[in-house]
Design an enzyme around this catalytic site. Structure first.
Site, PDB file in Angstrom:
ATOM      1  N   GLU A   1     -14.894 -34.926 -66.745  1.00 18.60           N
ATOM      2  CA  GLU A   1     -14.329 -35.797 -65.500  1.00 18.60           C
ATOM      3  C   GLU A   1     -14.294 -37.167 -65.668  1.00 18.60           C
ATOM      4  O   GLU A   1     -13.614 -38.027 -65.309  1.00 18.60           O
ATOM      5  CB  GLU A   1     -14.705 -35.098 -64.056  1.00 18.60           C
ATOM      6  CG  GLU A   1     -14.189 -33.886 -64.075  1.00 18.60           C
ATOM      7  CD  GLU A   1     -14.738 -33.076 -62.762  1.00 18.60           C
ATOM      8  OE1 GLU A   1     -13.930 -32.407 -61.872  1.00 18.60           O
ATOM      9  OE2 GLU A   1     -15.805 -33.528 -62.385  1.00 18.60           O
TER      10      GLU A   1
ATOM     11  N   ASP B   1      -6.316 -25.262 -61.690  1.00 17.22           N
ATOM     12  CA  ASP B   1      -6.224 -23.662 -61.449  1.00 17.22           C
ATOM     13  C   ASP B   1      -5.709 -23.457 -60.100  1.00 17.22           C
ATOM     14  O   ASP B   1      -5.914 -24.442 -59.191  1.00 17.22           O
ATOM     15  CB  ASP B   1      -7.547 -22.901 -61.701  1.00 17.22           C
ATOM     16  CG  ASP B   1      -8.696 -23.487 -60.859  1.00 17.22           C
ATOM     17  OD1 ASP B   1      -9.367 -24.327 -61.224  1.00 17.22           O
ATOM     18  OD2 ASP B   1      -8.913 -22.815 -59.935  1.00 17.22           O
TER      19      ASP B   1
HETATM   20  C1  4EZ Z   1     -16.058 -28.168 -59.050  1.00 13.31           C
HETATM   21  N1  4EZ Z   1     -15.063 -27.966 -60.089  1.00 13.31           N
HETATM   22  C2  4EZ Z   1     -14.908 -26.817 -61.061  1.00 13.31           C
HETATM   23  C3  4EZ Z   1     -16.534 -26.388 -61.318  1.00 13.31           C
HETATM   24  C4  4EZ Z   1     -16.337 -25.185 -62.484  1.00 13.31           C
HETATM   25  C5  4EZ Z   1     -17.485 -24.065 -64.428  1.00 13.31           C
HETATM   26  C6  4EZ Z   1     -18.643 -24.034 -65.415  1.00 13.31           C
HETATM   27  C7  4EZ Z   1     -13.541 -28.090 -59.577  1.00 13.31           C
HETATM   28  C8  4EZ Z   1     -12.743 -26.770 -59.480  1.00 13.31           C
HETATM   29  C9  4EZ Z   1     -13.076 -25.823 -58.605  1.00 13.31           C
HETATM   30  N2  4EZ Z   1     -14.238 -25.659 -57.827  1.00 13.31           N
HETATM   31  C10 4EZ Z   1     -11.517 -26.261 -60.020  1.00 13.31           C
HETATM   32  N3  4EZ Z   1     -11.279 -25.230 -59.836  1.00 13.31           N
HETATM   33  C11 4EZ Z   1     -12.218 -24.862 -58.896  1.00 13.31           C
HETATM   34  C12 4EZ Z   1     -12.222 -23.515 -58.237  1.00 13.31           C
HETATM   35  N4  4EZ Z   1     -11.421 -22.693 -58.332  1.00 13.31           N
HETATM   36  N5  4EZ Z   1     -13.342 -23.269 -57.410  1.00 13.31           N
HETATM   37  C13 4EZ Z   1     -14.116 -24.228 -57.008  1.00 13.31           C
HETATM   38  O1  4EZ Z   1     -15.824 -28.999 -58.107  1.00 13.31           O
HETATM   39  C14 4EZ Z   1     -17.688 -24.989 -63.074  1.00 13.31           C
END
Ligand code: 4EZ
Length: 230
Positions: free
Chosen positions: A12, A196
């Site tokens: 990010e 997503d």
């Molecule tokens: C958290 N970030 C994702 C971290 C993913 C994987 C190793 C954003 C995010 C998110 N958070 C994108 N999609 C998400 C979702 N479906 N649920 C929670 O800030 C870690």
């Protein structure tokens, strides 16, 4: 004015570091903080690692140790609102913690005594973002972002968050950063590009779109930095 730009994951902030050019590096409290001057502004940039606790540490350090006067968060999120497609940008109007639960004592979900369910972002930064969106010809959504220490990958959990908090997107750091900034009296802004839809295909979509959506958010945030204080 000193601007903190933060993300949760390396992906990010990578597009931001790649754009700002030269920076100095300081290790502190388990993170690396990058300081630079960009578009005439002193900036401190960092990624916190995922979740509410790490993001609260990083935001606190950026304010207390690095003297940040404004904080901009850039990253990706799971979309709740049907209007939000992968790659779309949403700025938070307010944020809440969807995983806070002391309802056994009669409190609403997301509420902690002496706090509030929702924390509002800075109105001036939101106005600036709206202007940037018009000038860039980009659609910018505004809505409630729900934060919790869960990667949401089920329609059931997503729908519960949607109806309980009227949320439009969800992620894992926004509300904790909001809580820190609110308590320190620092104006803050949370921007997320959708990676997503927080449903059964969230894991695959997230992996596929993390980089491209992070880039969309980073580009927008840097455009805001260019115009801050104008
Ligand atoms: C958290 N970030 C994702 C971290 C993913 C994987 C190793 C954003 C995010 C998110 N958070 C994108 N999609 C998400 C979702 N479906 N649920 C929670 O800030 C870690």
């Amino acid at each position: 004015m000193k601007i903190a730009i933060m993300g949760a994951m390396r992906e990010e902030i990578d597009p931001i570091l790649a754009t700002v050019g030269e920076y100095s590096t300081t290790e502190y409290a388990g993170n690396i903080f990058y300081e630079c001057s960009y578009a005439g502004h002193e900036c401190v940039i960092a990624y916190s690692k995922i979740g509410k606790v790490f993001s609260a540490i990083t935001a606190s350090v950026m304010i207390e140790r690095f003297g940040a006067t404004h904080l901009l968060f850039s990253g990706v999120a799971g979309g709740i609102s049907k209007e939000l497609k992968i790659g779309d940008l949403i700025m938070a109007s307010e944020l809440c913690q969807h995983d806070v639960d002391i309802v056994a004592f009669g409190h609403p979900y997301g509420f902690i005594p002496e706090g509030s369910v929702m924390i509002e972002t800075d109105g001036n930064l939101r106005s600036l973002a709206s202007e940037v969106a018009v000038d860039m010809g980009i659609e910018l959504y505004e809505g409630i972002i729900a934060t919790g220490d869960q990667f949401v990958a089920s329609s059931e959990r997503k729908e519960w968050i949607a109806k309980t908090f009227n949320a439009d997107a969800l992620e894992m750091e926004g509300a904790s950063v909001a809580c820190v900034c609110h308590n320190f009296g620092i104006p803050f802004f949370v921007l997320r590009a959708i990676s997503d839809s927080a449903d059964g295909s969230a894991d695959i979509d997230f992996d596929t779109f993390l980089q491209s959506s992070a880039q969309v958010s980073a580009t927008f945030i840097l455009e805001m930095v260019k115009r801050l204080g104008d």
